[in-house]
Write a protein that holds these residues in place. Structure first.
Motif, PDB file in Angstrom:
ATOM      1  N   GLU A  38       8.647 -16.676  30.376  1.00  0.00           N
ATOM      2  CA  GLU A  38       8.837 -16.874  28.806  1.00  0.00           C
ATOM      3  C   GLU A  38       8.613 -18.569  28.468  1.00  0.00           C
ATOM      4  OE1 GLU A  38      12.056 -14.611  27.708  1.00  0.00           O
ATOM      5  OE2 GLU A  38      10.971 -12.809  28.039  1.00  0.00           O
ATOM      6  N   LEU A  39       9.534 -19.118  29.292  1.00  0.00           N
ATOM      7  CA  LEU A  39       9.938 -20.427  29.108  1.00  0.00           C
ATOM      8  C   LEU A  39       8.450 -21.187  29.133  1.00  0.00           C
ATOM      9  CD1 LEU A  39      11.729 -23.076  28.771  1.00  0.00           C
ATOM     10  CD2 LEU A  39      12.073 -22.671  31.269  1.00  0.00           C
ATOM     11  N   GLU A  40       7.655 -20.996  30.329  1.00  0.00           N
ATOM     12  CA  GLU A  40       6.561 -21.592  30.819  1.00  0.00           C
ATOM     13  C   GLU A  40       5.724 -21.622  29.706  1.00  0.00           C
ATOM     14  OE1 GLU A  40       6.715 -21.156  35.873  1.00  0.00           O
ATOM     15  OE2 GLU A  40       5.462 -19.822  34.585  1.00  0.00           O
ATOM     16  N   GLN A  41       5.225 -20.280  29.030  1.00  0.00           N
ATOM     17  CA  GLN A  41       4.493 -20.380  28.016  1.00  0.00           C
ATOM     18  C   GLN A  41       4.995 -21.393  26.813  1.00  0.00           C
ATOM     19  OE1 GLN A  41       1.540 -18.541  28.105  1.00  0.00           O
ATOM     20  NE2 GLN A  41       1.347 -19.964  26.183  1.00  0.00           N
ATOM     21  N   GLN A  42       6.258 -20.956  26.658  1.00  0.00           N
ATOM     22  CA  GLN A  42       6.990 -21.949  25.512  1.00  0.00           C
ATOM     23  C   GLN A  42       6.655 -23.362  25.538  1.00  0.00           C
ATOM     24  OE1 GLN A  42      10.666 -20.267  25.700  1.00  0.00           O
ATOM     25  NE2 GLN A  42      10.282 -18.372  24.363  1.00  0.00           N
ATOM     26  N   LEU A  43       6.696 -23.832  26.852  1.00  0.00           N
ATOM     27  CA  LEU A  43       6.791 -24.994  27.206  1.00  0.00           C
ATOM     28  C   LEU A  43       5.289 -25.592  26.927  1.00  0.00           C
ATOM     29  CD1 LEU A  43       9.181 -25.435  30.332  1.00  0.00           C
ATOM     30  CD2 LEU A  43       9.387 -26.542  27.827  1.00  0.00           C
ATOM     31  N   ALA A  44       4.381 -24.893  27.446  1.00  0.00           N
ATOM     32  CA  ALA A  44       2.936 -25.154  27.475  1.00  0.00           C
ATOM     33  C   ALA A  44       2.613 -25.451  26.042  1.00  0.00           C
ATOM     34  CB  ALA A  44       2.168 -24.040  28.351  1.00  0.00           C
ATOM     35  N   ASP A  45       2.968 -24.183  25.275  1.00  0.00           N
ATOM     36  CA  ASP A  45       2.431 -24.310  23.631  1.00  0.00           C
ATOM     37  C   ASP A  45       3.161 -25.400  23.169  1.00  0.00           C
ATOM     38  OD1 ASP A  45       1.350 -22.010  23.920  1.00  0.00           O
ATOM     39  OD2 ASP A  45       2.846 -20.843  23.184  1.00  0.00           O
ATOM     40  N   TYR A  46       4.242 -26.048  23.406  1.00  0.00           N
ATOM     41  CA  TYR A  46       4.868 -27.079  22.709  1.00  0.00           C
ATOM     42  C   TYR A  46       4.215 -28.542  23.324  1.00  0.00           C
ATOM     43  CZ  TYR A  46       8.631 -30.274  21.471  1.00  0.00           C
ATOM     44  OH  TYR A  46       9.273 -31.320  20.692  1.00  0.00           O
ATOM     45  N   VAL A  47       3.755 -28.426  24.480  1.00  0.00           N
ATOM     46  CA  VAL A  47       3.130 -29.681  24.991  1.00  0.00           C
ATOM     47  C   VAL A  47       1.532 -29.730  24.656  1.00  0.00           C
ATOM     48  CG1 VAL A  47       2.383 -30.832  26.922  1.00  0.00           C
ATOM     49  CG2 VAL A  47       4.644 -29.958  26.752  1.00  0.00           C
ATOM     50  N   GLY A  48       0.996 -28.559  24.444  1.00  0.00           N
ATOM     51  CA  GLY A  48      -0.462 -28.260  24.246  1.00  0.00           C
ATOM     52  C   GLY A  48      -1.365 -28.516  25.100  1.00  0.00           C
ATOM     53  N   VAL A  49      -0.788 -27.726  26.326  1.00  0.00           N
ATOM     54  CA  VAL A  49      -1.628 -27.650  27.544  1.00  0.00           C
ATOM     55  C   VAL A  49      -1.876 -26.010  27.657  1.00  0.00           C
ATOM     56  CG1 VAL A  49      -1.082 -29.671  28.175  1.00  0.00           C
ATOM     57  CG2 VAL A  49       0.162 -27.801  28.891  1.00  0.00           C
ATOM     58  N   LYS A  50      -2.824 -25.771  28.662  1.00  0.00           N
ATOM     59  CA  LYS A  50      -2.962 -24.356  29.101  1.00  0.00           C
ATOM     60  C   LYS A  50      -1.896 -23.811  29.882  1.00  0.00           C
ATOM     61  CE  LYS A  50      -7.079 -22.826  30.257  1.00  0.00           C
ATOM     62  NZ  LYS A  50      -8.460 -22.763  31.038  1.00  0.00           N
ATOM     63  N   HIS A  51      -1.215 -24.754  30.940  1.00  0.00           N
ATOM     64  CA  HIS A  51      -0.613 -24.289  32.122  1.00  0.00           C
ATOM     65  C   HIS A  51       0.579 -24.864  32.131  1.00  0.00           C
ATOM     66  CE1 HIS A  51      -3.915 -21.582  33.450  1.00  0.00           C
ATOM     67  NE2 HIS A  51      -4.631 -22.779  33.314  1.00  0.00           N
ATOM     68  N   CYS A  52       1.718 -24.379  32.232  1.00  0.00           N
ATOM     69  CA  CYS A  52       3.245 -24.991  32.528  1.00  0.00           C
ATOM     70  C   CYS A  52       3.621 -24.156  33.873  1.00  0.00           C
ATOM     71  CB  CYS A  52       4.205 -24.956  31.536  1.00  0.00           C
ATOM     72  SG  CYS A  52       5.873 -25.290  31.892  1.00  0.00           S
ATOM     73  N   ILE A  53       3.789 -24.904  34.959  1.00  0.00           N
ATOM     74  CA  ILE A  53       4.438 -24.277  36.177  1.00  0.00           C
ATOM     75  C   ILE A  53       5.845 -24.857  36.473  1.00  0.00           C
ATOM     76  CG2 ILE A  53       4.072 -23.945  38.556  1.00  0.00           C
ATOM     77  CD1 ILE A  53       1.188 -24.986  36.468  1.00  0.00           C
ATOM     78  N   THR A  54       6.768 -24.211  36.133  1.00  0.00           N
ATOM     79  CA  THR A  54       8.325 -24.663  36.569  1.00  0.00           C
ATOM     80  C   THR A  54       8.567 -24.753  37.941  1.00  0.00           C
ATOM     81  OG1 THR A  54       9.177 -22.464  36.392  1.00  0.00           O
ATOM     82  CG2 THR A  54       9.179 -23.910  34.267  1.00  0.00           C
ATOM     83  N   CYS A  55       9.527 -25.413  38.384  1.00  0.00           N
ATOM     84  CA  CYS A  55       9.845 -25.601  39.658  1.00  0.00           C
ATOM     85  C   CYS A  55      11.345 -26.141  39.655  1.00  0.00           C
ATOM     86  CB  CYS A  55       9.093 -26.673  40.450  1.00  0.00           C
ATOM     87  SG  CYS A  55       9.131 -28.511  39.795  1.00  0.00           S
ATOM     88  N   ALA A  56      11.898 -26.583  40.700  1.00  0.00           N
ATOM     89  CA  ALA A  56      13.344 -26.622  40.982  1.00  0.00           C
ATOM     90  C   ALA A  56      13.839 -27.917  40.657  1.00  0.00           C
ATOM     91  CB  ALA A  56      13.706 -26.354  42.264  1.00  0.00           C
ATOM     92  N   ASN A  57      13.082 -28.983  40.595  1.00  0.00           N
ATOM     93  CA  ASN A  57      13.719 -30.172  40.175  1.00  0.00           C
ATOM     94  C   ASN A  57      12.387 -30.993  39.790  1.00  0.00           C
ATOM     95  OD1 ASN A  57      13.091 -31.836  42.808  1.00  0.00           O
ATOM     96  ND2 ASN A  57      14.784 -30.197  43.620  1.00  0.00           N
ATOM     97  N   GLY A  58      12.784 -32.232  39.139  1.00  0.00           N
ATOM     98  CA  GLY A  58      11.800 -33.114  38.823  1.00  0.00           C
ATOM     99  C   GLY A  58      10.936 -33.956  39.951  1.00  0.00           C
ATOM    100  N   THR A  59      11.826 -34.187  41.036  1.00  0.00           N
ATOM    101  CA  THR A  59      11.234 -34.822  42.170  1.00  0.00           C
ATOM    102  C   THR A  59      10.232 -33.816  43.138  1.00  0.00           C
ATOM    103  OG1 THR A  59      13.338 -36.117  42.563  1.00  0.00           O
ATOM    104  CG2 THR A  59      11.712 -35.872  44.355  1.00  0.00           C
TER     105      THR A  59
END
Length: 367
Positions: A38-59
């Motif tokens: 759910e979060l990945e879709q919300q983030l993708a919509d917010y940014v305006g891209v097709k795909h968001c892939i979450t992971c463990a940390n920024g590094t």
């Protein structure tokens, strides 16, 4: 006074946050639960891209981006000399060579003129120029209009390191939309932070998105026990996704509030110290409010005596890091000068006018 007051933020969202945390705890789906998708879709919509892939940390997000683009030994990746260590560390961790580029003295972001020079220097070595990793330092987007043109002309991949930049924008387009792949961090003190570590990647490319989803879970294929490539163990916890869903609902309000804080600082400090520059067409998410002062050490001591926290981001450039001494690269004079003068002041959406005035008056040594 807090440098970035996460306690006030929690109190402002307490009811929603407690409900979300308890819901995640009750679910039993602690890894990759439904909140993550759910979060990945919300983030993708917010940014305006097709795909968001979450992971463990920024590094990990940076490493995964490099891995997805098949960057490794023998490749050169151009990174700003003035940034957090993780940017260049991720390049070295995949076996590639970070090439340090100077930054703009006003925006703190990668200088495309010096990038052009460092690119041609790299051509005279055994390295293959492969990518540029631009950083949205302190919340301000890098100069993506010129970076796109440069990378297109030189056939380079462009990676956006938006660890500090989530919520900023350029010409109406939000950070983490830029580049072939963009990344961000959800470290608690970031503009959008969770209650631990977390990160994400963004792309419009279907193949890269599929590869990233594989890479974050040990390189798995369609069968979780058939690993088709080497990857990482880098999944976002359900608990962190639940936290981020709550914060994302309030994120635009916080951006407005933090912009008000920055504007108040500007009004009080402009013309007296060098304040951050936000060029026309840009907005910052204000991960930091960073001034420049020749008497930086004296100023920091005065703030400390008054009970006001401050931070130096960063006291060393990448090329001055012991871990990168083996590279023996050209110095970057602007970056080196900034390490002697930058000072970040308390900055968060919940600062009061009174607190801002106390900080500003102390900076200016006003009674």
């Amino acid at each position: 006074m807090q440098f970035r007051d996460l306690h006030r933020q929690y109190e402002a969202m307490r009811a929603e946050m407690d409900e979300a945390l308890q819901g995640a705890a009750r679910s039993g789906a602690y890894i990759m639960g439904p909140q993550v998708a759910e979060l990945e879709q919300q983030l993708a919509d917010y940014v305006g891209v097709k795909h968001c892939i979450t992971c463990a940390n920024g590094t990990d997000a940076l490493r995964l981006a490099l891995m997805a683009l098949n960057i490794g030994p023998g490749d050169a990746v151009f990174v700003p000399d003035f940034t957090f260590f993780a940017t260049a560390e991720a390049v070295a961790m995949v076996g590639a060579t970070p090439v340090f580029v100077d930054v703009n003295k006003d925006t703190y972001n990668i200088d495309v003129n010096d990038l052009n020079e460092k690119y041609h220097d790299a051509l005279e070595t055994d390295l293959l120029p492969k990518a540029v990793m631009a950083v949205d330092l302190f919340g301000l987007p890098a100069d993506y209009e010129r970076l796109y043109e440069f990378c297109r002309d030189m056939a380079l991949d462009l990676i956006e390191d938006g660890a500090q930049g989530f919520g900023g924008s350029l010409q109406g387009q939000r950070n983490c939309h830029f580049g072939d792949i963009a990344t961000t961090s959800f470290f608690p003190a970031k503009p959008l932070g969770c209650y631990g570590d977390g990160g994400a990647l963004f792309t419009d490319d279907d193949q890269w998105a599929e590869r990233l989803r594989s890479l974050r879970v040990h390189g798995k294929g369609t069968d979780k026990y058939d690993n088709v490539r080497l990857g990482l163990n880098s999944r976002l916890d359900t608990l962190q996704a639940a936290v981020l869903q709550v914060k994302l609902r309030h994120f635009d309000e916080e951006l407005e509030a933090v912009s008000r804080v920055a504007q108040k600082y500007d009004e009080l400090l402009a013309g007296k110290v060098k304040i951050p520059m936000v060029p026309e067409g840009y907005t910052s998410s204000w991960a930091q409010y960073t001034i420049q002062a020749e008497n930086r050490d004296e100023l920091q001591a005065r703030l400390k005596a008054a009970g006001i926290p401050s931070m130096v981001y960063y006291p060393r450039t990448m090329s001055q890091q012991t871990a990168f001494a083996y590279l023996n690269q050209k110095p970057c004079p602007v970056a080196e000068q900034l390490t002697k003068t930058v000072l970040s002041l308390p900055m968060h959406p919940y600062m009061t006018d009174e607190e801002i005035e106390i900080v500003a008056n102390t900076v200016l040594n006003n009674d």
